[in-house]
Design a protein around this motif. Structure first.
Motif, PDB file in Angstrom:
ATOM      1  N   ALA A  53       0.825  -1.208   0.000  1.00  0.00           N
ATOM      2  CA  ALA A  53       0.000   0.000   0.000  1.00  0.00           C
ATOM      3  C   ALA A  53       0.862   1.262   0.000  1.00  0.00           C
ATOM      4  O   ALA A  53       0.558   2.238  -0.700  1.00  0.00           O
ATOM      5  N   VAL A  54       1.926   1.249   0.775  1.00  0.00           N
ATOM      6  CA  VAL A  54       2.835   2.405   0.810  1.00  0.00           C
ATOM      7  C   VAL A  54       3.440   2.652  -0.564  1.00  0.00           C
ATOM      8  O   VAL A  54       3.545   3.797  -1.030  1.00  0.00           O
ATOM      9  N   ALA A  55       3.847   1.582  -1.238  1.00  0.00           N
ATOM     10  CA  ALA A  55       4.418   1.719  -2.582  1.00  0.00           C
ATOM     11  C   ALA A  55       3.387   2.263  -3.571  1.00  0.00           C
ATOM     12  O   ALA A  55       3.712   3.098  -4.432  1.00  0.00           O
ATOM     13  N   MET A  56       2.150   1.798  -3.460  1.00  0.00           N
ATOM     14  CA  MET A  56       1.099   2.297  -4.340  1.00  0.00           C
ATOM     15  C   MET A  56       0.863   3.784  -4.122  1.00  0.00           C
ATOM     16  O   MET A  56       0.752   4.563  -5.079  1.00  0.00           O
ATOM     17  N   MET A  57       0.792   4.201  -2.861  1.00  0.00           N
ATOM     18  CA  MET A  57       0.551   5.612  -2.568  1.00  0.00           C
ATOM     19  C   MET A  57       1.724   6.479  -3.003  1.00  0.00           C
ATOM     20  O   MET A  57       1.530   7.603  -3.477  1.00  0.00           O
ATOM     21  N   ALA A  58       2.936   5.979  -2.856  1.00  0.00           N
ATOM     22  CA  ALA A  58       4.110   6.753  -3.268  1.00  0.00           C
ATOM     23  C   ALA A  58       4.089   7.015  -4.771  1.00  0.00           C
ATOM     24  O   ALA A  58       4.382   8.126  -5.229  1.00  0.00           O
ATOM     25  N   ARG A  59       3.730   5.994  -5.543  1.00  0.00           N
ATOM     26  CA  ARG A  59       3.669   6.168  -6.999  1.00  0.00           C
ATOM     27  C   ARG A  59       2.567   7.150  -7.383  1.00  0.00           C
ATOM     28  O   ARG A  59       2.769   8.053  -8.214  1.00  0.00           O
ATOM     29  N   LEU A  60       1.390   7.004  -6.786  1.00  0.00           N
ATOM     30  CA  LEU A  60       0.287   7.904  -7.121  1.00  0.00           C
ATOM     31  C   LEU A  60       0.612   9.341  -6.729  1.00  0.00           C
ATOM     32  O   LEU A  60       0.354  10.271  -7.496  1.00  0.00           O
ATOM     33  N   THR A  61       1.175   9.538  -5.555  1.00  0.00           N
ATOM     34  CA  THR A  61       1.526  10.884  -5.103  1.00  0.00           C
ATOM     35  C   THR A  61       2.498  11.548  -6.061  1.00  0.00           C
ATOM     36  O   THR A  61       2.355  12.728  -6.394  1.00  0.00           O
ATOM     37  N   ALA A  62       3.477  10.789  -6.518  1.00  0.00           N
ATOM     38  CA  ALA A  62       4.441  11.338  -7.475  1.00  0.00           C
ATOM     39  C   ALA A  62       3.769  11.700  -8.796  1.00  0.00           C
ATOM     40  O   ALA A  62       4.025  12.756  -9.374  1.00  0.00           O
ATOM     41  N   ASP A  63       2.872  10.840  -9.259  1.00  0.00           N
ATOM     42  CA  ASP A  63       2.216  11.079 -10.542  1.00  0.00           C
ATOM     43  C   ASP A  63       1.229  12.238 -10.481  1.00  0.00           C
ATOM     44  O   ASP A  63       0.928  12.863 -11.512  1.00  0.00           O
ATOM     45  N   LEU A  64       0.704  12.537  -9.281  1.00  0.00           N
ATOM     46  CA  LEU A  64      -0.270  13.620  -9.141  1.00  0.00           C
ATOM     47  C   LEU A  64       0.360  14.945  -8.708  1.00  0.00           C
ATOM     48  O   LEU A  64      -0.355  15.926  -8.480  1.00  0.00           O
ATOM     49  N   ALA A  65       1.670  14.968  -8.615  1.00  0.00           N
ATOM     50  CA  ALA A  65       2.352  16.135  -8.044  1.00  0.00           C
ATOM     51  C   ALA A  65       2.012  17.435  -8.759  1.00  0.00           C
ATOM     52  O   ALA A  65       1.975  18.505  -8.142  1.00  0.00           O
ATOM     53  N   GLN A  66       1.749  17.374 -10.048  1.00  0.00           N
ATOM     54  CA  GLN A  66       1.492  18.586 -10.823  1.00  0.00           C
ATOM     55  C   GLN A  66       0.001  18.821 -11.072  1.00  0.00           C
ATOM     56  O   GLN A  66      -0.357  19.737 -11.813  1.00  0.00           O
TER      57      GLN A  66
END
Length: 239
Positions: free
Chosen positions: A176-189
């Motif tokens: 779950a942490v890995a999933m959230m890290a990827r999504l957070t990075a992709d939504l940064a902008q």
């Protein structure tokens, strides 16, 4: 809830055995009773969509008044003339959300609150794939439903769920942490999406009796936290 497919995907025989045990022993709770659409309050108009899985559907609460939708509506009705709708289904994954939305027609909303990801964790959906699926849901909400602001609920600390034994809980928590890290990075902008972390006092002792869903007190805190962010972003949320 965990599925047989999730157990098959887990490589370790110990983890697979634990997953199957959770499936057998965890009680299946119903979705909360009560209305899934309505109007409430006075003031500036706001059209609200609540979208997601069993937690959005209120599993763990007896009635929608005590679930996320009811608590959120209560918190916003003092400020807005609120028109709201709940679209949620137990067991649904992020991948299946676009089809579910198509079945509800293109109703227009200003704001969407989403609760997705736990079922994707238990199916071990890859972080890259889940992020792409989530962003597709966001695109559909903005393009087809007129949503201007999305408040996504971050995946809760699944490793703390009482229903899950270790090491299964630890493995799913790390995923779950890995999933959230990827999504957070992709939504940064993307300024139209705010991912809200469950920092409103997550307490495993306040969960439903299945040890997997929120209880009424957690729903109350969750709804208040989401309402806080919507009120803070009022100019952006309503245009």
């Amino acid at each position: 809830m965990l599925t047989g497919r999730a157990a098959q995907l887990v490589l370790s025989p110990v983890l697979a055995a634990q997953a199957l045990q959770v499936i057998r022993k965890t009680p299946r709770l119903p979705e909360a009773a009560g209305p899934r659409a309505g109007s409430s309050g006075t003031g500036r108009p706001l059209r609200l969509l609540i979208l997601g899985d069993s937690s959005a559907a209120g599993v763990g609460a007896h009635h929608q008044h005590d679930a996320l939708s009811g608590r959120l509506v209560q918190a916003l009705s003092g400020t807005f003339s609120l028109h709201w709708r709940l679209i949620a289904q137990t067991g649904i994954t992020t991948r299946a959300i676009p089809e579910m939305l198509r079945n509800h027609g293109r109703v227009q909303f200003d704001v969407a609150v989403t609760a997705l990801g736990v079922n994707d964790v238990t199916r071990l959906v890859s972080p890259k794939r889940w992020s792409a699926q989530t962003r597709l849901v966001h695109d559909i909400l903005k393009r087809d439903f007129g949503v201007r602001r999305i408040y996504g609920t971050a995946i809760p600390p699944i490793e703390q769920f009482p229903a899950l034994p270790n090491p299964l809980a630890m493995v799913l928590g790390k995923h779950a942490v890995a999933m959230m890290a990827r999504l957070t990075a992709d939504l940064a902008q993307d300024a139209t999406v705010r991912m809200v972390e469950p920092k409103w006092g997550f307490d495993p002792t306040k969960m439903a009796r299945d040890g997997f869903h929120p209880g009424p007190e957690t729903y109350a805190r969750w709804g208040a936290e989401m309402a806080h962010h919507i009120l803070a972003d009022l100019p952006d949320a309503t245009g």
